[in-house]
Design a protein around this motif. Structure first.
Motif, PDB file in Angstrom:
ATOM      1  N   ASP A  49      14.323  32.100  30.912  1.00  0.00           N
ATOM      2  CA  ASP A  49      15.125  33.064  31.821  1.00  0.00           C
ATOM      3  C   ASP A  49      15.362  34.505  31.225  1.00  0.00           C
ATOM      4  O   ASP A  49      15.448  35.243  32.315  1.00  0.00           O
ATOM      5  CB  ASP A  49      16.768  32.302  31.675  1.00  0.00           C
ATOM      6  CG  ASP A  49      16.943  31.348  32.509  1.00  0.00           C
ATOM      7  OD1 ASP A  49      16.395  31.490  33.919  1.00  0.00           O
ATOM      8  OD2 ASP A  49      17.917  30.633  32.640  1.00  0.00           O
ATOM      9  N   GLY A  50      15.243  34.788  29.833  1.00  0.00           N
ATOM     10  CA  GLY A  50      15.385  36.132  29.409  1.00  0.00           C
ATOM     11  C   GLY A  50      14.149  36.978  29.852  1.00  0.00           C
ATOM     12  O   GLY A  50      14.096  38.119  30.068  1.00  0.00           O
ATOM     13  N   PHE A  84      15.567  29.019  27.699  1.00  0.00           N
ATOM     14  CA  PHE A  84      16.240  30.220  27.537  1.00  0.00           C
ATOM     15  C   PHE A  84      15.319  31.362  27.531  1.00  0.00           C
ATOM     16  O   PHE A  84      15.575  32.366  27.993  1.00  0.00           O
ATOM     17  CB  PHE A  84      17.092  29.879  26.274  1.00  0.00           C
ATOM     18  CG  PHE A  84      18.124  29.241  26.265  1.00  0.00           C
ATOM     19  CD1 PHE A  84      19.227  29.676  27.004  1.00  0.00           C
ATOM     20  CD2 PHE A  84      18.469  28.239  25.481  1.00  0.00           C
ATOM     21  CE1 PHE A  84      20.481  29.043  27.396  1.00  0.00           C
ATOM     22  CE2 PHE A  84      19.854  27.462  25.725  1.00  0.00           C
ATOM     23  CZ  PHE A  84      20.742  27.873  26.643  1.00  0.00           C
ATOM     24  N   GLN A 109      19.922  35.518  25.946  1.00  0.00           N
ATOM     25  CA  GLN A 109      18.879  34.181  26.396  1.00  0.00           C
ATOM     26  C   GLN A 109      17.942  34.103  25.041  1.00  0.00           C
ATOM     27  O   GLN A 109      17.574  32.912  24.921  1.00  0.00           O
ATOM     28  CB  GLN A 109      18.315  34.374  27.607  1.00  0.00           C
ATOM     29  CG  GLN A 109      19.251  34.714  28.937  1.00  0.00           C
ATOM     30  CD  GLN A 109      19.951  33.272  29.122  1.00  0.00           C
ATOM     31  OE1 GLN A 109      19.662  32.170  28.983  1.00  0.00           O
ATOM     32  NE2 GLN A 109      21.394  33.510  28.922  1.00  0.00           N
TER      33      GLN A 109
END
Length: 253
Positions: free
Chosen positions: A43-44, A40, A127
Motif C-alpha cells: 500500500d505504501g 502494508f 504504511q
C-alpha cells in the motif's frame, strides 16, 4: 550389560515435548504477520500512490474537462457541438448517449471510484511503519519457535521440571488453579520452595506440551491443598467460576 552412556529411561518419568499444534499456531501467526507486513508495504509503495493518481486525475477532469465544457456552453450551440466532437475524439466522453462530460462515465472503464481518496505523505509513510512492525512480529514468532524448540516439561514421581528449568516439588504446592484448563489447557500451580519459602507459580500448558495433562494428574494425586476449578452451578450449567477450598485430598484421576 547396561551402556553407561545411555542409561535406561525411568519408567516413572513423563517427558512432554512441544506439540505440533504449537508449531502450527506459531507458523500461522508468523505467516499472518508477514502477510500483513507485505500488504502494508504494498500500500505504501504501490496502492496509495495509485489511488492518489486517480484522485489527481479527477481534479484534472474537473479543472480541464468540465470547465472547458462550461466555456463552450457560454459560447453557444456551435461551440458545444465542436467541443463534443473534440471531447469524443479525446475520450473524455465514452458513452455515445451522453452529451456532456461526467466523471463517473469517464472513470467507469478504468474501475475508478466516484470519489477517490487522496492520501497524505504522512499516511503513506505510516504504511511503512506498520509494515515494519508486522515484519518484526513475524520475526518474534519465529524466534519464539527457536527458543522453545528444545524445551520440555518433565514429570517425576514427586516433582516436575518446568521448561524454564525450575523444579516444582509436589509437596511444596499449596494451590492449583484449573479454571482455564478446559478451554485453554492452562493450569497455574502455586508453591513455596521447601514449604515455607516465597510464593512462586508455574504454568502447566497442555496445548504447548504433549502429555502435560498426565503430569498435572500426577501432581493432583494425593494433593490436599486448594483447588480452584470451573464447576457446574445450581442449574447444572458449566462455566461458573467457583473455588473449592476443602482441605481433604482431591483426586482427578
Amino acid at each position: 550389560m547396561t551402556n553407561a552412556a545411555h542409561p535406561p529411561k525411568d519408567p516413572d518419568t513423563i517427558t512432554c515435548h512441544v506439540t505440533s499444534w504449537y508449531y502450527r499456531r506459531m507458523g500461522l501467526l508468523a505467516a499472518m504477520f508477514l502477510g500483513m507486513g507485505l500488504f502494508f508495504f504494498y500500500d505504501g509503495k504501490v496502492g496509495y500512490p495509485k489511488k492518489n493518481a486517480v484522485a489527481a486525475k479527477k481534479v484534472w477532469f474537473e479543472e480541464t474537462v468540465l470547465k472547458s465544457y462550461d466555456t463552450a456552453q457560454s459560447a453557444g450551440e456551435a461551440a458545444v457541438a465542436a467541443w463534443l466532437k473534440d471531447a469524443r475524439e479525446r475520450g473524455w466522453i465514452v458513452n455515445p448517449n451522453l452529451q456532456q462530460p461526467r466523471w463517473d462515465d469517464y472513470a467507469a472503464p478504468h474501475d475508478w471510484p466516484s470519489d477517490p481518496k487522496k492520501y497524505s505523505p504522512e499516511e503513506i509513510e505510516q504504511q511503512f511503519y506498520w509494515g515494519a512492525a508486522m515484519i518484526v512480529g513475524a520475526a518474534i514468532a519465529g524466534i519464539l519457535v527457536l527458543l522453545n524448540h528444545n524445551k520440555v516439561l518433565i514429570g517425576h514421581r514427586s516433582d516436575m521440571q518446568m521448561p524454564n528449568g525450575a523444579k516444582v516439588v509436589f509437596a511444596d504446592v499449596f494451590k492449583v488453579d484449573k479454571r482455564k484448563w478446559d478451554n485453554k489447557g492452562l493450569a497455574t500451580v502455586y508453591y513455596r520452595e521447601g514449604g515455607s519459602g516465597a510464593e512462586r507459580k508455574a504454568v502447566v500448558d497442555d496445548l504447548k506440551f504433549h502429555g502435560a495433562d498426565r503430569v498435572l494428574k500426577r501432581l493432583l494425586e494425593g494433593f490436599s491443598g486448594e483447588l480452584i476449578e470451573k464447576v457446574a452451578d445450581d442449574h447444572g450449567a458449566s462455566g461458573e467460576e467457583k473455588e473449592n477450598s476443602e482441605s481433604s485430598p482431591k483426586n482427578t484421576a
